[in-house]
Scaffold this active site. Structure first.
Site, PDB file in Angstrom:
ATOM      1  N   ASN A  43     -18.474 -24.897  22.270  1.00 28.55           N
ATOM      2  CA  ASN A  43     -19.368 -24.650  21.123  1.00 28.55           C
ATOM      3  C   ASN A  43     -19.148 -25.642  19.982  1.00 28.55           C
ATOM      4  OD1 ASN A  43     -17.020 -23.705  19.926  1.00 28.55           O
ATOM      5  ND2 ASN A  43     -18.078 -22.055  18.857  1.00 28.55           N
ATOM      6  N   LYS A  87     -24.229 -24.258  25.792  1.00 34.99           N
ATOM      7  CA  LYS A  87     -22.763 -24.153  25.727  1.00 34.99           C
ATOM      8  C   LYS A  87     -22.092 -24.496  27.055  1.00 34.99           C
ATOM      9  CE  LYS A  87     -22.191 -20.704  22.105  1.00 34.99           C
ATOM     10  NZ  LYS A  87     -21.514 -19.467  21.704  1.00 34.99           N
TER      11      LYS A  87
END
Ligand code: ATR
Length: 451
Positions: free
Chosen positions: A274, A246
């Protein structure tokens, strides 16, 4: 077409595998090398064989150890066994409907066996009895129009017959493999580990509901640079990004002035991405649905967060999205973390966004917690499966007036959440945040539809 590889060591075991995945395959591969010797002999002799052996399209495979199989005898006796099988009542009584052209009974025979007398014999006997021969070879130039996709049973037998395989029911029902073609769009999730992620079940179901010809698959990967190339090669339309990528994926969007790159404000502020999609003009677009995915279930219970005192347990990656969301909504935030320096840095970094203080995660912070206990959010990994008896807030008694929000979704109720619930608190489980961020992500994927 889905080919289900049977991997049990008895015929009865194979029968229960067939029963378990009935209707989820087009053809069966019987791994004769996985069967016990006495069970293999039964196939030659018995006249009372299970019905599926007669009624289903079959591939018969007796793989040697040097090719990754379990046959440890010599090659001549292996090929002689196959010749005997071809002239047995199993083949004589096989009556399955044809798959494509010819009879739907196949023998997997390696290219090199024609050098042996026994190999030539097996091939000739097969031809005489209408058994087709599959010769495996690697094609590095491309993928044929309609290849078999192999699946196997993770439970009974040897587990999956080959690395990366999944079970035929997931292939059929989750990935809808039988309805896909060359024009199906590809979406996926990158991370590591990622094979047990719940996102494929969620997003494939969403595509199915919306009648979209698209598939969503897990891509376990450690190499983001290589993956970005793959993204172009496979024309991947959208991605979910999970641990540990991420933060690193943010670098794809760092050059904000660069052509072809668009990112949302949360992405830079949280320092995590994300969701990646591609716009109609081919730009890659980065977003973070964790922030809104966290806020939505909370705002449903507490419509305004302005001036609410909120304690956030943890100062890791998940905490950043939570703290950013809370400060942007006007809450007063206290971050408590085992490593207090980490909590202090987070508070210093987000200081400009609103009122934020920090402390250590322990009894010394009790007084500050009391001043920020309208809402308590748990973002550490403590209490997560398998360590389900752990409680990161054991020094604190809930009064029952707090709203307690747990980020962990496995188990569905952590020990701490159960304790908050028993005290009378309004509780929000991690499942809700997972679903909210996934819904928002599905919305972003849906926007790529017009490309
Ligand atoms: P994530 O992205 O899931 O937040 P992370 O960035 O590795 O993962 O952060 C894990 C969080 O759980 C951190 O706040 C960590 O505290 P430390 O910064 O002190 O390591 C917290 N955590 C993990 N194990 C813990 C434990 N046994 N007790 C208390 N906190 C723990």
């Amino acid at each position: 077409m889905i080919c289900f590889t049977l991997s049990a060591d008895t015929l009865q075991g194979m029968t229960s595998q067939v029963d378990r995945y009935r209707d989820c395959f087009d053809i069966l591969e019987v791994r004769l090398d996985f069967l016990r010797q006495d069970e293999r002999d039964k196939l030659l002799r018995s006249t009372a064989l299970p019905a599926w052996l007669r009624e289903t399209p079959l591939i018969l495979t007796l793989r040697r150890q040097s090719d990754g199989g379990a046959w440890n005898g010599d090659d001549t006796s292996r090929l002689n066994y196959l010749s005997s099988l071809v002239v047995s009542s199993l083949v004589e009584n096989h009556s399955a409907h044809p798959v494509g052209a010819g009879r739907s009974l196949f023998l997997d025979l390696e290219d090199d066996v024609v050098a042996l007398d026994a190999g030539r014999k097996a091939a000739n006997v097969a031809a005489l009895h209408g058994v087709q021969i599959i010769r495996s070879r690697h094609d590095f130039q491309g993928t044929p129009e309609d290849p078999l996709s192999y699946g196997s049973d993770p439970g009974e037998g040897r587990g999956h017959a080959a690395p990366g395989q999944i079970d035929p029911r997931s292939m059929d029902e989750v990935y809808r493999l039988r309805s896909q073609g060359p024009n199906s769009e590809v979406f996926g999730i990158i991370g590591n580990p990622v094979l047990h992620s719940r996102s494929p079940a969620f997003h494939n179901a969403a595509f199915s509901r919306h009648g979209r010809d698209a598939v969503y698959v897990p891509f376990p990967t450690d190499d983001l640079t290589a993956f970005r190339e793959l993204m172009s090669l496979l024309d991947i339309r959208g991605l979910s990004v999970t641990i540990p990528h991420k933060e690193k994926v943010v670098s794809w969007f760092e050059d904000r002035g660069a052509a072809g790159v668009v990112s949302s404000p949360e992405l830079a502020a949280v320092g995590a991405c994300n969701t990646v999609t591609r716009s109609s003009s081919g730009d890659i677009v980065g977003a973070n649905t964790d922030v809104a995915g966290f806020l939505l279930p909370l705002l449903y219970r507490v419509p305004s967060l302005r001036d609410r005192g909120v304690t956030v347990l943890g100062a890791g990656g998940a905490s950043r999205a939570v703290v950013y969301g809370l400060l942007s909504s006007g809450a007063r935030v206290l971050v408590l973390n085992r490593n207090q320096d980490r909590a202090n840095s987070l508070a210093a970094e987000y200081g400009d966004l609103g009122r934020i203080t920090a402390g250590g995660l322990g009894p010394n912070s009790h007084a500050s917690l009391e001043a920020h206990n309208d809402i308590i959010v748990q973002t550490t990994s403590v209490g997560m499966h398998p360590d389900v008896d752990a409680d990161p807030l054991s020094f604190y008694e809930f009064s029952g007036t707090e709203v307690f929000y747990e980020i962990i979704y496995a188990p569905p109720k952590t020990k701490l959440l159960v304790r908050a619930e028993a005290a009378g608190c309004v509780v929000i489980g991690g499942e809700e945040m997972f679903l909210a961020q996934a819904e928002l992500q599905a919305g972003l994927f849906a926007q790529t539809e017009s490309i």
